[in-house]
Every structure is written in C-alpha cells, then in structure tokens.
Design a protein around this motif. Structure first.
Motif, PDB file in Angstrom:
ATOM      1  N   GLY A  57      -0.917   0.875  -4.081  1.00 29.10           N
ATOM      2  CA  GLY A  57       0.013   1.986  -3.911  1.00 29.10           C
ATOM      3  C   GLY A  57      -0.466   3.249  -4.599  1.00 29.10           C
ATOM      4  N   GLN A  58      -0.908   3.128  -5.822  1.00 28.55           N
ATOM      5  CA  GLN A  58      -1.406   4.284  -6.565  1.00 28.55           C
ATOM      6  C   GLN A  58      -2.681   4.830  -5.931  1.00 28.55           C
ATOM      7  N   ALA A  59      -3.547   3.944  -5.450  1.00 26.39           N
ATOM      8  CA  ALA A  59      -4.796   4.383  -4.813  1.00 26.39           C
ATOM      9  C   ALA A  59      -4.499   5.152  -3.524  1.00 26.39           C
ATOM     10  N   PHE A  60      -3.608   4.610  -2.687  1.00 23.62           N
ATOM     11  CA  PHE A  60      -3.250   5.302  -1.447  1.00 23.62           C
ATOM     12  C   PHE A  60      -2.636   6.672  -1.740  1.00 23.62           C
ATOM     13  N   GLN A  61      -1.683   6.706  -2.667  1.00 27.67           N
ATOM     14  CA  GLN A  61      -1.016   7.968  -2.978  1.00 27.67           C
ATOM     15  C   GLN A  61      -1.985   9.002  -3.532  1.00 27.67           C
ATOM     16  N   ALA A  62      -2.840   8.597  -4.444  1.00 27.84           N
ATOM     17  CA  ALA A  62      -3.789   9.539  -5.049  1.00 27.84           C
ATOM     18  C   ALA A  62      -4.770  10.069  -4.016  1.00 27.84           C
ATOM     19  N   GLU A  97       3.030  22.232   4.180  1.00 27.38           N
ATOM     20  CA  GLU A  97       4.178  21.330   4.102  1.00 27.38           C
ATOM     21  C   GLU A  97       3.782  19.984   3.491  1.00 27.38           C
ATOM     22  N   ALA A  98       2.577  19.500   3.805  1.00 22.05           N
ATOM     23  CA  ALA A  98       2.104  18.241   3.235  1.00 22.05           C
ATOM     24  C   ALA A  98       1.985  18.355   1.717  1.00 22.05           C
ATOM     25  N   LEU A  99       1.509  19.470   1.231  1.00 20.80           N
ATOM     26  CA  LEU A  99       1.384  19.672  -0.212  1.00 20.80           C
ATOM     27  C   LEU A  99       2.756  19.784  -0.874  1.00 20.80           C
ATOM     28  N   ARG A 100       3.710  20.367  -0.179  1.00 17.65           N
ATOM     29  CA  ARG A 100       5.057  20.566  -0.718  1.00 17.65           C
ATOM     30  C   ARG A 100       5.729  19.242  -1.076  1.00 17.65           C
ATOM     31  N   ARG A 101       5.415  18.179  -0.352  1.00 18.62           N
ATOM     32  CA  ARG A 101       6.092  16.912  -0.666  1.00 18.62           C
ATOM     33  C   ARG A 101       5.662  16.348  -2.012  1.00 18.62           C
ATOM     34  N   TRP A 102       4.553  16.891  -2.569  1.00 21.23           N
ATOM     35  CA  TRP A 102       4.116  16.498  -3.916  1.00 21.23           C
ATOM     36  C   TRP A 102       4.725  17.423  -4.969  1.00 21.23           C
ATOM     37  N   ALA A 134      -4.670  14.591 -10.194  1.00 23.77           N
ATOM     38  CA  ALA A 134      -4.438  13.249  -9.638  1.00 23.77           C
ATOM     39  C   ALA A 134      -4.511  12.194 -10.732  1.00 23.77           C
ATOM     40  N   MET A 135      -5.447  12.345 -11.658  1.00 19.26           N
ATOM     41  CA  MET A 135      -5.590  11.380 -12.755  1.00 19.26           C
ATOM     42  C   MET A 135      -4.324  11.374 -13.623  1.00 19.26           C
ATOM     43  N   ARG A 136      -3.717  12.538 -13.838  1.00 19.13           N
ATOM     44  CA  ARG A 136      -2.488  12.628 -14.641  1.00 19.13           C
ATOM     45  C   ARG A 136      -1.275  12.082 -13.882  1.00 19.13           C
ATOM     46  N   ARG A 137      -1.240  12.312 -12.590  1.00 17.73           N
ATOM     47  CA  ARG A 137      -0.071  11.997 -11.780  1.00 17.73           C
ATOM     48  C   ARG A 137      -0.002  10.523 -11.381  1.00 17.73           C
ATOM     49  N   PHE A 138      -1.147   9.913 -11.138  1.00 14.22           N
ATOM     50  CA  PHE A 138      -1.196   8.540 -10.627  1.00 14.22           C
ATOM     51  C   PHE A 138      -1.971   7.653 -11.593  1.00 14.22           C
ATOM     52  N   GLU A 139      -1.712   6.369 -11.512  1.00 16.47           N
ATOM     53  CA  GLU A 139      -2.434   5.416 -12.359  1.00 16.47           C
ATOM     54  C   GLU A 139      -3.724   5.007 -11.649  1.00 16.47           C
ATOM     55  N   ILE A 140      -4.674   5.923 -11.632  1.00 16.84           N
ATOM     56  CA  ILE A 140      -5.951   5.623 -10.990  1.00 16.84           C
ATOM     57  C   ILE A 140      -7.037   5.495 -12.055  1.00 16.84           C
ATOM     58  N   ARG A 141      -8.051   4.739 -11.708  1.00 15.00           N
ATOM     59  CA  ARG A 141      -9.138   4.483 -12.649  1.00 15.00           C
ATOM     60  C   ARG A 141     -10.284   5.472 -12.468  1.00 15.00           C
TER      61      ARG A 141
END
Length: 158
Positions: free
Chosen positions: A104-109, A144-149, A69-76
């Motif tokens: 947006g990044q927080a929700f997605q992560a 299926e939820a994981l597949r969308r990532w 998640a840290m690599r994929r999204f801009e989270i702190r």
C-alpha cells in the motif's frame, strides 16, 4: 546510488529495481511506473517528443519530491530516472520505483511521485507531429491529481 537521474540514455527497469532493493532485507514490496511516448498527444499524431530541462535545477526539484514522499509514506527507497532530448514513439520517458515493507505504501508513494512529477518538475515538452511541433501545456487533470494529496499546482490553463 543516486535517487534522481536525468539523462538522455534509455534505462532498464529490471536493473534499476534490482539495484534499488539490493541488500535491503526489509523490502516487502516494489512499485514501479514507466511512462512512454504515446502516438496521440494533444490531439495530433505524435512521431517524436522532445524534452528540455535546466540541469541541476531539475534534479534538485525532483530530489525535493522524493524527500516529500519519504516523509509522507513509509517507504524504504525511491528512484526516479527521467529522460531528456528527442524520444521516438514508444520510447521510455520516465521511471519511478519505490520500495516499502508493504504494498500500500509503495503504490501510494509511486503514484504521489508521478503526480508530483507531472505538475512540479521543471521539464518542457514538445510534441512533433505531421502538422509541426507544438509545446505541451499543463493539463487540468494533472493539477487535480496532485490536489488529492493536499497539494496545489495551478499550472494548467483553465
């Protein structure tokens, strides 16, 4: 503060979020999810849930999810607390909290981590019902939820 904790004790969402964002002036958003024991699981009324895991292995697997998640999204920062043992109806099971500069990044992560936890974390769940205890199988919807990532799980029986 450890990013991943597996414990029997309950947790306080407010304290966890406060600790996660403490001293970081760049935090503009916090997204959190708390999962609880619900009254209906695999078709029967649930009175309790029992969760088992392999100590050490489970924490390492979840830490790898946080790294992804840290690599994929801009989270702190991110924090995952997952409970094990016997949990009664309505009790908290899991918490995922994520900080970011923007919502947006927080929700997605946060959603990514929960989807990953549901399919990849090595936990075994048993629901206790009036008809007896039954192990909870992986669900197709979780895969299926994981597949969308762009990730594959393949844990659910088809």
């Amino acid at each position: 503060m450890a990013r991943v904790v597996v414990q029997q004790a309950d947790f306080d969402l407010g304290q966890e979020v406060a600790a996660l964002r403490a001293g970081d002036g760049g935090v503009g958003a916090v997204a959190a999810f708390v999962g609880t024991v619900r009254e209906h699981g695999s078709g029967a009324a649930v009175s309790e849930m029992e969760l088992e895991h392999y100590p050490g292995m489970t924490e390492r697997a979840i830490e790898a999810m946080v790294e992804a998640a840290m690599r994929r999204f801009e989270i702190r920062a991110a924090r995952v607390v997952h409970r094990v043992g016997r949990l009664a109806l309505g009790e908290q099971i899991v918490m995922v909290a994520v900080t970011s500069s923007h919502r947006g990044q927080a929700f997605q992560a946060c959603e990514f981590l929960m989807d990953y936890l549901k399919t990849q974390a090595p936990f075994w769940k048993k629901e206790l019902t009036p008809e007896g205890a039954q192990w909870v199988d992986a669900r197709v919807a979780d895969d299926e939820a994981l597949r969308r990532w762009g990730l594959e799980a393949g844990n659910a029986a088809r």
